[in-house]
Design an enzyme around this catalytic site. Structure first.
Site, PDB file in Angstrom:
ATOM      1  N   LEU A 105       0.881  -1.170   0.000  1.00  0.00           N
ATOM      2  CA  LEU A 105       0.000   0.000   0.000  1.00  0.00           C
ATOM      3  C   LEU A 105       0.912   1.211   0.000  1.00  0.00           C
ATOM      4  O   LEU A 105       2.008   1.167   0.593  1.00  0.00           O
ATOM      5  CB  LEU A 105      -0.892   0.014   1.247  1.00  0.00           C
ATOM      6  CG  LEU A 105      -2.017  -1.028   1.326  1.00  0.00           C
ATOM      7  CD1 LEU A 105      -2.744  -0.937   2.658  1.00  0.00           C
ATOM      8  CD2 LEU A 105      -3.010  -0.862   0.176  1.00  0.00           C
ATOM      9  N   ASP A 106       0.458   2.308  -0.616  1.00  0.00           N
ATOM     10  CA  ASP A 106       1.257   3.533  -0.599  1.00  0.00           C
ATOM     11  C   ASP A 106       1.410   4.014   0.842  1.00  0.00           C
ATOM     12  O   ASP A 106       0.578   3.707   1.697  1.00  0.00           O
ATOM     13  CB  ASP A 106       0.555   4.636  -1.403  1.00  0.00           C
ATOM     14  CG  ASP A 106       0.382   4.250  -2.867  1.00  0.00           C
ATOM     15  OD1 ASP A 106       1.156   3.412  -3.352  1.00  0.00           O
ATOM     16  OD2 ASP A 106      -0.547   4.789  -3.502  1.00  0.00           O
ATOM     17  N   SER A 107       2.422   4.823   1.059  1.00  0.00           N
ATOM     18  CA  SER A 107       2.672   5.336   2.405  1.00  0.00           C
ATOM     19  C   SER A 107       1.443   6.059   2.982  1.00  0.00           C
ATOM     20  O   SER A 107       1.125   5.942   4.165  1.00  0.00           O
ATOM     21  CB  SER A 107       3.870   6.277   2.344  1.00  0.00           C
ATOM     22  OG  SER A 107       3.946   7.031   3.497  1.00  0.00           O
TER      23      SER A 107
END
Ligand code: URA
Length: 228
Positions: A105-107
């Site tokens: 998942l993106d930050s």
């Protein structure tokens, strides 16, 4: 497999209790028993299920968890920033094979992420063939224009820089700037790029579930062990 017949020091080090070189000292400091009998010989070969440490059975030889990923942690062992693995118990952080996220998942994305030390499972779950359903809650910068659900469901949307169209995705409108999207692929920044392609921008993204595993009941950073 980690649950094989092997030396006591190999079991302890693969599960993060101590390193191989610390094993002698560990057996002096803690009551490590094999079939309830204390051992001091790190080279003794045994099965995982025979060992206890201070009366407790060993951590499972294979682990799968679902975590509610908070914002601003990265799903990587090497990128800059706070690593998601720093949220795991210290002993789990020392396991070998390492615990890794199943996909990323993106930050700035929150929500359901699976982590495991089972490399074969990880590979299987991230394979494009697996088509695992992921559900996202998406907050948008602008009101929907109206045709998004149709575009996403078409199976014809081609993201910028790609050649292959996306598989059909479902979108449920909650408010003009808040939707629920169901996708069965995991392309790079997929949800953000989907909304970019229809002239909008994602300002918050939360994954509610990954396959059968949801984050219901988990606060940010909390996790539970699952059967998979
Ligand atoms: N899609 C994105 O754009 N980002 C994520 O983190 C997950 C899906």
């Amino acid at each position: 497999m980690q649950n094989s017949y092997k030396r006591v020091d190999a079991h302890l080090s693969s599960l993060g209790y101590c390193t191989r070189s610390e094993a002698n000292k560990f057996l002096k400091m803690f009551s490590v028993c094999v079939d309830n009998e204390r051992v001091f010989d790190v080279t003794k070969k045994v099965y995982h299920s025979q060992i206890s440490v201070d009366g407790e059975i060993l951590d499972a030889p294979r682990i799968v968890i679902v975590m509610n990923k908070p914002q601003h942690v990265v799903c990587s062992h090497s990128d800059a920033g706070v690593l998601i693995y720093s949220l795991l118990p210290p002993r789990w952080q020392r396991r070998n094979p390492k615990i890794s996220t199943i996909g990323r998942l993106d930050s700035d994305t929150t929500g359901a992420i699976l982590l495991t030390d089972d490399g074969a499972l990880n590979h299987k779950q991230t394979s494009p063939k697996s088509e695992i359903i992921k559900v996202y809650e998406v907050t948008l910068a602008q009101d929907l224009r109206g045709d998004e659900a149709e575009v996403f469901a078409s199976g014809e949307l081609i993201l910028n820089g790609e050649k292959k169209p996306l598989l059909p995705a479902k979108m449920e409108i909650i408010t003009p700037t808040f939707v629920r999207v169901e996708i069965c692929e995991g392309r790079y920044h997929q949800v953000k790029r989907m909304f970019g392609s229809v002239g909008n921008r994602v300002i918050a993204l939360h994954r509610v579930s990954f396959g059968e595993f949801s984050v219901e009941g988990l606060k940010p950073s909390e996790f539970r062990v699952v059967n998979l």
